[in-house]
Scaffold this motif. Structure first.
Motif, PDB file in Angstrom:
ATOM      1  N   SER A 255       0.207  -1.146  -0.082  1.00 53.85           N
ATOM      2  CA  SER A 255       0.186   0.225   0.215  1.00 53.85           C
ATOM      3  C   SER A 255       0.521   1.666  -0.353  1.00 53.85           C
ATOM      4  O   SER A 255       0.334   2.313  -0.526  1.00 53.85           O
ATOM      5  CB  SER A 255      -0.491   0.195   1.658  1.00 53.85           C
ATOM      6  OG  SER A 255      -1.832  -0.975   1.047  1.00 53.85           O
ATOM      7  N   LEU A 256       1.605   1.121   0.013  1.00 54.85           N
ATOM      8  CA  LEU A 256       2.653   2.029   0.247  1.00 54.85           C
ATOM      9  C   LEU A 256       3.450   2.888  -0.930  1.00 54.85           C
ATOM     10  O   LEU A 256       3.854   4.075  -0.786  1.00 54.85           O
ATOM     11  CB  LEU A 256       3.937   2.341   1.547  1.00 54.85           C
ATOM     12  CG  LEU A 256       4.020   2.590   3.251  1.00 54.85           C
ATOM     13  CD1 LEU A 256       4.596   1.751   4.051  1.00 54.85           C
ATOM     14  CD2 LEU A 256       3.083   3.713   3.486  1.00 54.85           C
ATOM     15  N   LEU A 259       2.053   5.891  -3.019  1.00 55.49           N
ATOM     16  CA  LEU A 259       2.113   7.137  -2.937  1.00 55.49           C
ATOM     17  C   LEU A 259       3.774   7.339  -3.235  1.00 55.49           C
ATOM     18  O   LEU A 259       4.505   6.802  -4.505  1.00 55.49           O
ATOM     19  CB  LEU A 259       3.367   7.299  -1.744  1.00 55.49           C
ATOM     20  CG  LEU A 259       2.218   7.440  -0.493  1.00 55.49           C
ATOM     21  CD1 LEU A 259       2.915   7.865   0.961  1.00 55.49           C
ATOM     22  CD2 LEU A 259       1.960   8.337  -0.061  1.00 55.49           C
ATOM     23  N   ALA A 344      -2.249  -2.044  -4.290  1.00 58.98           N
ATOM     24  CA  ALA A 344      -2.190  -0.989  -2.992  1.00 58.98           C
ATOM     25  C   ALA A 344      -4.513  -1.195  -2.856  1.00 58.98           C
ATOM     26  O   ALA A 344      -5.255  -1.451  -3.666  1.00 58.98           O
ATOM     27  CB  ALA A 344      -1.864   0.053  -2.994  1.00 58.98           C
ATOM     28  N   GLN A 347      -8.096   3.134  -0.258  1.00 62.44           N
ATOM     29  CA  GLN A 347      -8.295   3.759   0.376  1.00 62.44           C
ATOM     30  C   GLN A 347      -6.538   4.249   0.203  1.00 62.44           C
ATOM     31  O   GLN A 347      -6.515   6.186  -0.097  1.00 62.44           O
ATOM     32  CB  GLN A 347      -8.599   3.394   2.173  1.00 62.44           C
ATOM     33  CG  GLN A 347      -9.663   3.302   2.660  1.00 62.44           C
ATOM     34  CD  GLN A 347     -10.264   2.066   1.339  1.00 62.44           C
ATOM     35  OE1 GLN A 347      -8.761   0.822   1.204  1.00 62.44           O
ATOM     36  NE2 GLN A 347     -11.482   1.221   1.673  1.00 62.44           N
ATOM     37  N   ALA A 348      -5.382   3.438   0.262  1.00 62.09           N
ATOM     38  CA  ALA A 348      -4.491   3.975  -0.020  1.00 62.09           C
ATOM     39  C   ALA A 348      -4.101   4.610  -1.435  1.00 62.09           C
ATOM     40  O   ALA A 348      -3.556   5.626  -1.032  1.00 62.09           O
ATOM     41  CB  ALA A 348      -3.257   2.475   0.133  1.00 62.09           C
ATOM     42  N   LYS A 349      -4.836   4.444  -2.354  1.00 62.46           N
ATOM     43  CA  LYS A 349      -5.132   5.300  -3.556  1.00 62.46           C
ATOM     44  C   LYS A 349      -5.881   6.676  -3.824  1.00 62.46           C
ATOM     45  O   LYS A 349      -4.742   7.365  -4.361  1.00 62.46           O
ATOM     46  CB  LYS A 349      -5.383   4.386  -4.723  1.00 62.46           C
ATOM     47  CG  LYS A 349      -4.476   3.123  -4.420  1.00 62.46           C
ATOM     48  CD  LYS A 349      -5.552   2.288  -6.247  1.00 62.46           C
ATOM     49  CE  LYS A 349      -4.594   1.155  -6.302  1.00 62.46           C
ATOM     50  NZ  LYS A 349      -6.019  -0.152  -7.699  1.00 62.46           N
ATOM     51  N   ILE A 351      -5.183   8.456  -1.199  1.00 57.30           N
ATOM     52  CA  ILE A 351      -4.385   9.390   0.143  1.00 57.30           C
ATOM     53  C   ILE A 351      -3.169   9.238  -0.775  1.00 57.30           C
ATOM     54  O   ILE A 351      -2.383  10.634  -0.764  1.00 57.30           O
ATOM     55  CB  ILE A 351      -3.939   8.238   1.550  1.00 57.30           C
ATOM     56  CG1 ILE A 351      -5.198   7.886   2.031  1.00 57.30           C
ATOM     57  CG2 ILE A 351      -2.908   9.125   1.857  1.00 57.30           C
ATOM     58  CD1 ILE A 351      -4.941   7.500   3.460  1.00 57.30           C
ATOM     59  N   ALA A 352      -2.228   8.897  -1.223  1.00 56.94           N
ATOM     60  CA  ALA A 352      -1.649   8.853  -1.994  1.00 56.94           C
ATOM     61  C   ALA A 352      -2.438  10.216  -3.110  1.00 56.94           C
ATOM     62  O   ALA A 352      -1.200  10.681  -4.165  1.00 56.94           O
ATOM     63  CB  ALA A 352      -1.048   8.036  -3.304  1.00 56.94           C
ATOM     64  N   ASP A 390      -0.590   7.802   7.804  1.00 57.36           N
ATOM     65  CA  ASP A 390      -2.231   7.276   7.240  1.00 57.36           C
ATOM     66  C   ASP A 390      -2.188   6.615   6.858  1.00 57.36           C
ATOM     67  O   ASP A 390      -3.522   5.818   7.044  1.00 57.36           O
ATOM     68  CB  ASP A 390      -3.043   9.210   6.533  1.00 57.36           C
ATOM     69  CG  ASP A 390      -4.126   9.484   6.150  1.00 57.36           C
ATOM     70  OD1 ASP A 390      -5.292   8.437   7.287  1.00 57.36           O
ATOM     71  OD2 ASP A 390      -5.395  10.047   5.468  1.00 57.36           O
ATOM     72  N   ILE A 391      -1.822   6.125   5.883  1.00 60.55           N
ATOM     73  CA  ILE A 391      -1.740   4.621   4.782  1.00 60.55           C
ATOM     74  C   ILE A 391      -1.562   3.519   5.892  1.00 60.55           C
ATOM     75  O   ILE A 391      -2.190   3.099   6.286  1.00 60.55           O
ATOM     76  CB  ILE A 391      -0.731   5.350   4.264  1.00 60.55           C
ATOM     77  CG1 ILE A 391      -1.798   5.990   2.466  1.00 60.55           C
ATOM     78  CG2 ILE A 391      -0.747   3.382   3.182  1.00 60.55           C
ATOM     79  CD1 ILE A 391      -0.689   6.011   1.828  1.00 60.55           C
ATOM     80  N   GLU A 395      -4.091   0.517   7.829  1.00 60.33           N
ATOM     81  CA  GLU A 395      -3.508  -0.663   6.416  1.00 60.33           C
ATOM     82  C   GLU A 395      -3.948  -1.500   7.545  1.00 60.33           C
ATOM     83  O   GLU A 395      -4.234  -2.776   8.062  1.00 60.33           O
ATOM     84  CB  GLU A 395      -2.491  -0.289   5.953  1.00 60.33           C
ATOM     85  CG  GLU A 395      -2.379   0.610   4.794  1.00 60.33           C
ATOM     86  CD  GLU A 395      -4.095  -0.183   4.299  1.00 60.33           C
ATOM     87  OE1 GLU A 395      -4.318  -2.271   3.751  1.00 60.33           O
ATOM     88  OE2 GLU A 395      -4.463  -0.036   3.402  1.00 60.33           O
TER      89      GLU A 395
END
Length: 409
Positions: A255-256, A259, A344, A347-349, A351-352, A390-391, A395
């Protein structure tokens, strides 16, 4: 993002759970029968004991730094205090966390102390193992020590792998610098504007002929050293990627990478160094832990801020600053960014993409205002920490649920 003041926010980096820290703050902390300060060295451990109250700590001498001697010490202290719960502490250092794990495994509490956060008297000019142990016991009893987060064995394994690769990369850079310096001394240099260490550059190096046969031997030695260093880096990188699927934080790595500026290797380094980032209650705490907040010297009505504090984990800080350089380009969803974020979560996408829009705009606005680009990248890295936090914060609950379901299956 609001400006951070290190004075207004107390940073907790203790190895104990957040619930225990909250209990300590509310006066519900566990009562310990004694507080033991350990001054740990490679060969010996100096021991001092402070009992509850205001009495001076007692120095109990030195023992050999071996598991057998430590086990005997634990038994003696436990018997002396009628099996009561003991709290040990020692400074973080080159001896690692083996002593911590042995003390925790015996059923007692232990804290590994941040050396930079130990209070020091300006007039104290004498330093001995005895004094250090007594000081640790006294400050542990009064609650004036700051504990560091202690990784588990899995976390430490990934951190050792990433740091070993970092060390080998430094050796590769050094070998390349030595080769370039030798060539420059003898009037040979790669054309300006062309990339080095490409197949074309390697062919150019292989075709170089020195006038003196001894200098040809030196050239070949430098070339071989650079290639050997590069092979070691590639081998350890491959081992790191093979170890990734077995790591409990592997889904968070996936997920990270959503970014911008953070690939799989950068995400591994960050999580290997920082562990479960969700243990920080806010992004401001993580920023301060990484040393990315400005130093401050304010008095009366005057407020003065200086350079960043540079405290905390320098491996993670350097990786974040390197990642921040990618935000100098306009925000966009490229094919590369989409492909690396395929695993990812939605939600992670999201935020990125928010991070891209904000940080790319911040970079443009700050550079147009005349700010130095290096300072701008540090500021971008500081804000990138907030999106990183936040990610991970989102997660970790999902990862815990998946692991719990796997154990129940």
């Amino acid at each position: 993002m609001q400006e951070f003041s290190a004075v207004e926010h107390r940073i907790e980096t203790a190895s104990a759970p957040a619930a225990l820290s909250a209990a300590s703050a509310s006066g519900e902390a566990k009562q310990h029968a004694a507080y033991i300060g350990l001054d740990v060295h490679k060969e010996t451990i100096a021991i001092a004991v402070a009992e509850p109250g205001r009495a001076e700590p007692i120095y109990r001498g030195e023992i050999a730094n071996t598991p057998k001697k430590v086990e005997k010490l634990i038994g003696q202290l436990s018997e002396h205090y009628d099996g009561g719960l003991l709290l040990f502490c020692y400074e973080a250092g080159p001896c690692g966390y083996g002593l911590y794990r042995q003390l925790i495994g015996s059923g007692h509490d232990c804290q590994v102390i941040a050396p930079s956060q130990i209070p020091k008297k300006a007039g104290d000019r004498i330093k001995t193992d005895r004094r250090d142990a007594l000081k640790l016991a006294r400050l542990l009893r009064s609650g004036d020590l700051t504990a560091v987060w202690v990784p588990d064995r899995e976390q430490e394994r990934m951190r050792d792998l990433s740091r070993a690769r970092d060390d080998l990369k430094a050796q590769e850079c050094k070998a390349r610098q030595q080769l370039n310096a030798f060539l420059l001394r003898h009037g040979q240099h790669w054309p300006k504007g062309k990339s080095r260490w490409t197949p074309a550059h390697e062919n150019w190096l292989a075709g170089l002929k020195m006038d003196d046969p001894w200098e040809q031997i030196v050239l070949q030695t430098y070339i071989d050293a650079e290639r050997a260093a590069g092979e070691r880096v590639a081998q350890l990188t491959d081992q790191l990627m093979r170890a990734l699927p077995e790591w409990s934080l592997a889904p968070v790595v996936g997920s990270l990478v959503a970014l911008r500026g953070i690939d799989k290797l950068a995400a591994i380094v960050l999580l290997a160094e920082l562990g479960d980032i969700s243990r920080f209650e806010s992004p401001k705490q993580l920023m301060a832990f990484l040393g990315l907040v400005p130093s401050e010297h304010s008095s009366g009505g005057r407020r003065r801020q200086g350079a960043i504090t540079l405290t905390g984990n320098n491996h993670a800080r350097r990786m974040l600053v390197e990642s921040a350089w990618s935000y100098r380009f306009p925000a966009r969803q490229t094919k590369h960014l989409k492909s690396k974020a395929v695993n990812a979560s939605p939600q992670a996408k999201g935020i990125a993409w928010k991070a891209q829009v904000r940080l790319c705009g911040r970079y443009r606005s700050m550079t147009r205002a005349g700010k130095n680009t290096k300072l701008v990248c540090v500021a971008i890295a500081r804000e990138l920490v907030g999106f990183l936090w936040d990610i991970v914060r989102g997660e970790m609950p999902r990862l815990t649920q998946v692991q719990a379901a796997g154990m129940n299956a």
